[in-house]
Design a protein around this motif. Sequence first.
Motif, PDB file in Angstrom:
ATOM      1  N   GLY A  75      39.120  31.886  19.778  1.00 24.19           N
ATOM      2  CA  GLY A  75      37.734  31.481  20.014  1.00 24.19           C
ATOM      3  C   GLY A  75      36.760  32.156  19.079  1.00 24.19           C
ATOM      4  O   GLY A  75      35.872  31.501  18.517  1.00 24.19           O
ATOM      5  N   TRP A  76      36.923  33.461  18.885  1.00 19.02           N
ATOM      6  CA  TRP A  76      36.009  34.177  18.008  1.00 19.02           C
ATOM      7  C   TRP A  76      36.141  33.725  16.549  1.00 19.02           C
ATOM      8  O   TRP A  76      35.158  33.718  15.806  1.00 19.02           O
ATOM      9  N   SER A  77      37.330  33.348  16.130  1.00 23.53           N
ATOM     10  CA  SER A  77      37.482  32.884  14.751  1.00 23.53           C
ATOM     11  C   SER A  77      36.640  31.641  14.492  1.00 23.53           C
ATOM     12  O   SER A  77      36.014  31.507  13.435  1.00 23.53           O
ATOM     13  N   VAL A  78      36.593  30.747  15.479  1.00 25.96           N
ATOM     14  CA  VAL A  78      35.807  29.521  15.323  1.00 25.96           C
ATOM     15  C   VAL A  78      34.315  29.827  15.409  1.00 25.96           C
ATOM     16  O   VAL A  78      33.513  29.320  14.613  1.00 25.96           O
ATOM     17  N   VAL A  79      33.938  30.675  16.371  1.00 23.46           N
ATOM     18  CA  VAL A  79      32.520  31.011  16.535  1.00 23.46           C
ATOM     19  C   VAL A  79      31.979  31.692  15.281  1.00 23.46           C
ATOM     20  O   VAL A  79      30.928  31.313  14.743  1.00 23.46           O
ATOM     21  N   LEU A  80      32.690  32.710  14.793  1.00 27.83           N
ATOM     22  CA  LEU A  80      32.206  33.444  13.624  1.00 27.83           C
ATOM     23  C   LEU A  80      32.262  32.592  12.366  1.00 27.83           C
ATOM     24  O   LEU A  80      31.414  32.737  11.469  1.00 27.83           O
TER      25      LEU A  80
ATOM     26  N   PRO B 215      38.325  41.710  20.715  1.00 28.50           N
ATOM     27  CA  PRO B 215      38.754  41.414  19.342  1.00 28.50           C
ATOM     28  C   PRO B 215      37.643  41.604  18.312  1.00 28.50           C
ATOM     29  O   PRO B 215      37.887  42.108  17.210  1.00 28.50           O
ATOM     30  N   LEU B 216      36.419  41.214  18.678  1.00 28.97           N
ATOM     31  CA  LEU B 216      35.310  41.369  17.749  1.00 28.97           C
ATOM     32  C   LEU B 216      34.957  42.837  17.544  1.00 28.97           C
ATOM     33  O   LEU B 216      34.737  43.285  16.407  1.00 28.97           O
ATOM     34  N   ARG B 217      34.942  43.610  18.641  1.00 30.70           N
ATOM     35  CA  ARG B 217      34.608  45.030  18.522  1.00 30.70           C
ATOM     36  C   ARG B 217      35.647  45.767  17.683  1.00 30.70           C
ATOM     37  O   ARG B 217      35.304  46.588  16.832  1.00 30.70           O
TER      38      ARG B 217
END
Length: 311
Positions: A116-121, A192-194
């Motif tokens: 999810g974070w890969s798509v958001v970022l 994951p982001l942190r």
Amino acid sequence: MKRPGKALLRGLLGLSLLGLVVALTDPARVAAQLRQAQPGWLLVGLLAAMASNIVSALRWRALARWLGAEVGWLDACRWYFQAMGLNALLPGAVVGGDLYRAMALRRAGQDTAAAGWSVVLDRVSGLWMLCAMGGLGAAACADVLAPWLRLPAGAFAMLMVAGTLLWLALPWALPLLLRWSPARLQGAWLVPLREAVERPDFRRQWMGQALASAAVQVLSAAALAAGGMALGVVLPALVWAWAMAPVFLMAALPLSVGGWGTREAAAVAALAPFGVAAPAAVGVGMIYGLYGLAQGALGALALGLPRGAPR
């Protein structure tokens, strides 16, 4: 209202807006503009748009791998172009395609949060660079744009440059923002982001993302400009650098199907100060929308129809 009803309503609103824009600019003149389009420039624009999205897919792959979600370059390209096809056909602009990419990674066995974070970022980095290039383009076109806002050209240019520099500096503050975020936001979804921003290669990774996003936007602006050239709309490169920001941002709003209607309305508003007639501006927006449809179709044919990702 249930979700299918909302999706249908957004689709109808977007198509109604497109119909209204075309009606106000004279459908016969818009059709005449499209009929005179030069095939050579149309092909150049399509190739530039495809190159832009190939770079986008590889940028997303690099970001996903950095976050711990492994994905091959062929899968990244296939899923990215499949997502484009969904974006062009489903209500909600880029939302449907982004969800599809995240689900494809998840079904391939990758971590849900990282997927999810890969798509958001990836989406955020693209919009970040789009706004920055649009701001610099606006500063370069201050002599034309400032009078429309009843501002001195010098003050307008300085405001755009200062705002763009602050905007470009925002990502470098991400580690501090995460460190100072309230305790109630420190959930597992942020892990994951942190962990990523605390890594020593964070700045190098984000610089790579910035360079890739800049390449994406330059190629996208070239595609938009080539669509204009096909219709005889010849403008300096810096004008297209400014115009692409409102055109692409409006197309990304989840208010229509594939950005139809909002994109064309933004093209009329963005190009009007430079003397571009409304029918030609609508034609430019429609050609760029057709590039998206063509890429979605080509991606489905060449790389496989949307389906469940391999486990």
